[in-house]
Design an enzyme around this catalytic site. Sequence first.
Site, PDB file in Angstrom:
ATOM      1  CD  GLU A 159      69.968  17.719  39.300  1.00 35.72           C
ATOM      2  OE1 GLU A 159      68.816  17.515  39.743  1.00 35.72           O
ATOM      3  OE2 GLU A 159      70.845  18.349  39.929  1.00 35.72           O
TER       4      GLU A 159
ATOM      5  CG  ASP B 210      81.124  17.201  49.221  1.00 36.69           C
ATOM      6  OD1 ASP B 210      80.230  16.375  48.995  1.00 36.69           O
ATOM      7  OD2 ASP B 210      81.018  18.408  48.926  1.00 36.69           O
TER       8      ASP B 210
ATOM      9  CB  ALA C 100      79.475  28.477  55.286  1.00 33.97           C
TER      10      ALA C 100
ATOM     11  CE1 TYR D  12      72.362  22.644  50.304  1.00 35.75           C
ATOM     12  CE2 TYR D  12      74.240  21.830  49.046  1.00 35.75           C
ATOM     13  CZ  TYR D  12      73.012  22.457  49.092  1.00 35.75           C
ATOM     14  OH  TYR D  12      72.441  22.902  47.932  1.00 35.75           O
TER      15      TYR D  12
ATOM     16  CB  ALA E 128      72.504  18.662  49.608  1.00 33.32           C
TER      17      ALA E 128
ATOM     18  CE  LYS F  33      88.202  29.774  48.784  1.00 35.05           C
ATOM     19  NZ  LYS F  33      88.575  29.045  47.547  1.00 35.05           N
TER      20      LYS F  33
END
Length: 405
Positions: A170, A300, A11, A13, A317, A38
């Site tokens: 970031e 991914d 669950a 993106y 994303a 999970k």
Amino acid sequence: MKKPNIVVLGAGYGGLMTTVKLQKKLGVNDAHITLVNKHDYHYEATWLHEVAAGTISPDQARFPIKDVVDLSKVNFLQDTVVSIQPDDNKVILEDGELEYDYLVVALGFEAATFGIPGLLENAFTLGNINSSRLIREHIDYNFAMYNNEKDKKQERLNIVVGGGGFTGIEFLGELANRIPELCKEYDIDRDQVRIINVEGAPTILPGFDPQLVEYTLNSLEARGVEFKVGALLKGCTPEGIVVEKDGEQEEIPTFTTIWAAGVRANSIVEHSGLEHNRGKVEVKPDLRAPSHENVFVVGDCALIWNKETDRPFPPTAQIAMQEAEVCAHNLATLVSGGNELEGFEFNNMGTVASLGHGDAMGVIMGDKKLFGWSASVMKKIIDNRSLLKLGGIGLMLKKGKFNIF
């Protein structure tokens, strides 16, 4: 006629967006949809660096799956995937197994340590909510301990970030903003604290526009970040790291090494029997696995080539959510008996990297460069748009970022 079983694994993106779109496209009489994850929440993976730095709370970066998934249309199963058996149309879970007619693999990423000695055991990663929370607590603990020891250890105040790519930069931006607050809270001179970035490439942000890279360096260095570029991390222990540059090795004492220099697809994919390329499934244009017609792969775990650069698209994303829309459309087409499946074309809306509150840089609309406050506002707009697409205006108002000053 038997209703097909559609099983979505993950669950993040890609998986959550696929599920949200499917529940709109298919009725309860069209298919059984099962989402496996999970945790009972989705977390914004692009906000984990803020959780780790302590600039937002873990709860701000996550929301319950039931807030966006209609549980009258979707069976949500909180469980951990152990293995995929595509030849038998089965998924093995920790607490059972599932059979499927169609499978969506969206299991996300895990850290790639490239075999660096000690890294797996001793470095922190920005992998999920819990690992990010651990980084924040660890940094706070070391600052609290510093003035409580007779022999003050500089290792407590040296923070090493491995990797000068998007995630590492970031995180450095958030950390540079947070450190002065920690110093004030724990009565520590800011000059005592070192934030060190280690990047193996000749520059940070490889592949970014040089002007954007220069702006980033100036912004972060002005706030005390040290850069070691063209330097390879050769080893990591609980007390420090070894860095090699130009054939010379340097030891940097630190209790805090955060690894942000590489991710790989979830290793379950590599061991699943699906045809893969270094752990990722090189999907067909319709996002199906080449070896199994009833398995879709997004996010991914999917490998999609950028024909312009002859390199794979980076896992973001943005691309995961676009893949999810095509995946859901194609699943709905198959369930309804159609066979004209849509091919995936990535529409790159741009990339903006946060450099801490009120600062950012990036590119939008092809080649328009943004710097500083205007880029920071654009970053918040992008984050809010993601929430809007996942859960509508209610979720955006509840979890969105609106503080632009």
